[in-house]
Motif scaffolding. Structure first.
Motif, PDB file in Angstrom:
ATOM      1  N   MET A   1       0.641  -0.685   0.095  1.00 12.49           N
ATOM      2  CA  MET A   1       0.212  -0.199  -0.081  1.00 12.49           C
ATOM      3  C   MET A   1       0.796   1.540  -0.009  1.00 12.49           C
ATOM      4  N   ILE A   2       0.305   2.711  -0.801  1.00 10.01           N
ATOM      5  CA  ILE A   2       1.281   3.568  -0.969  1.00 10.01           C
ATOM      6  C   ILE A   2       0.409   4.580  -0.124  1.00 10.01           C
ATOM      7  N   ARG A   3       1.696   5.015   0.681  1.00 10.43           N
ATOM      8  CA  ARG A   3       0.960   6.887   2.021  1.00 10.43           C
ATOM      9  C   ARG A   3       1.160   7.194   1.183  1.00 10.43           C
ATOM     10  N   ARG A   4       2.810   7.671   0.654  1.00  6.44           N
ATOM     11  CA  ARG A   4       2.653   9.223  -0.329  1.00  6.44           C
ATOM     12  C   ARG A   4       3.327   8.390  -1.553  1.00  6.44           C
ATOM     13  N   LEU A   5       3.086   9.492  -2.192  1.00  7.56           N
ATOM     14  CA  LEU A   5       4.182  10.036  -3.143  1.00  7.56           C
ATOM     15  C   LEU A   5       4.542  11.203  -3.322  1.00  7.56           C
ATOM     16  N   SER A   6       5.521  11.411  -3.524  1.00  3.68           N
ATOM     17  CA  SER A   6       6.421  12.736  -4.326  1.00  3.68           C
ATOM     18  C   SER A   6       7.278  12.457  -5.030  1.00  3.68           C
ATOM     19  N   ILE A   7       6.998  14.074  -5.846  1.00  2.00           N
ATOM     20  CA  ILE A   7       7.721  14.186  -6.903  1.00  2.00           C
ATOM     21  C   ILE A   7       8.741  15.387  -6.763  1.00  2.00           C
ATOM     22  N   SER A   8      10.024  15.600  -7.455  1.00  2.00           N
ATOM     23  CA  SER A   8      10.492  16.908  -7.411  1.00  2.00           C
ATOM     24  C   SER A   8      11.390  16.984  -9.006  1.00  2.00           C
ATOM     25  N   ALA A   9      10.907  18.668  -9.316  1.00  2.00           N
ATOM     26  CA  ALA A   9      12.246  18.665  -9.798  1.00  2.00           C
ATOM     27  C   ALA A   9      13.036  19.156 -10.633  1.00  2.00           C
ATOM     28  N   ASN A  10      14.497  19.489 -10.650  1.00  2.00           N
ATOM     29  CA  ASN A  10      15.743  19.420 -10.362  1.00  2.00           C
ATOM     30  C   ASN A  10      16.222  20.428 -12.267  1.00  2.00           C
ATOM     31  N   LYS A  11      16.949  21.958 -11.709  1.00  2.00           N
ATOM     32  CA  LYS A  11      17.469  21.901 -12.635  1.00  2.00           C
ATOM     33  C   LYS A  11      16.549  22.269 -14.293  1.00  2.00           C
ATOM     34  N   LEU A  12      15.633  23.008 -13.288  1.00  2.00           N
ATOM     35  CA  LEU A  12      14.511  23.658 -15.009  1.00  2.00           C
ATOM     36  C   LEU A  12      15.347  24.523 -15.489  1.00  2.00           C
ATOM     37  N   LEU A  13      14.626  24.537 -17.176  1.00  2.00           N
ATOM     38  CA  LEU A  13      14.482  25.233 -17.595  1.00  2.00           C
ATOM     39  C   LEU A  13      13.804  26.408 -17.850  1.00  2.00           C
ATOM     40  N   ASN A  14      14.207  27.661 -18.704  1.00  2.00           N
ATOM     41  CA  ASN A  14      12.590  28.237 -19.064  1.00  2.00           C
ATOM     42  C   ASN A  14      12.909  27.900 -20.967  1.00  2.00           C
ATOM     43  N   GLU A  15      11.531  27.209 -21.694  1.00  2.00           N
ATOM     44  CA  GLU A  15      11.953  27.013 -23.033  1.00  2.00           C
ATOM     45  C   GLU A  15      13.060  27.932 -23.450  1.00  2.00           C
ATOM     46  N   ALA A  16      12.986  29.293 -23.646  1.00  2.00           N
ATOM     47  CA  ALA A  16      13.957  29.368 -24.565  1.00  2.00           C
ATOM     48  C   ALA A  16      15.659  29.459 -24.126  1.00  2.00           C
TER      49      ALA A  16
END
Length: 93
Positions: A1-16
């Motif tokens: 059984m899953i109690r918590r699911l975390s998602i993170s995003a690192n080193k994002l860039l603007n599309e330009a």
């Protein structure tokens, strides 16, 4: 059984800011490169169209509120999207 699911995003860039340099590619005799280029242009056109649609939707929601654009399923009986859009962090205003 899953109690918590975390998602993170690192080193994002603007599309330009994403580098658009072409990398070296190994050519072969069995690929239709004219068709491949045509498909790449079609993909780029579709991406530009989708971006314009998303920007228009965000502008409408910013001007008229979150309930200005909803999916049809959010208008059915028992749907909660309209109510959730009027809350702040799950709490009523």
């Amino acid at each position: 059984m899953i109690r918590r699911l975390s998602i993170s995003a690192n080193k994002l860039l603007n599309e330009a800011e994403v580098p658009r340099e072409h990398q070296a590619e190994q050519l072969d005799l069995f690929t239709d490169y004219a068709e491949k280029e045509k498909q790449a242009q079609a993909d780029e056109t579709a991406h530009a169209r989708e971006r314009k649609i998303q920007e228009a939707m965000l502008g409408i929601k910013k001007r008229y509120g979150k309930n200005a654009i909803l999916k049809g399923m959010n208008l059915e009986d028992g749907a909660t999207a309209k109510e959730r859009n009027q809350t702040i962090g799950g709490h009523h205003e």
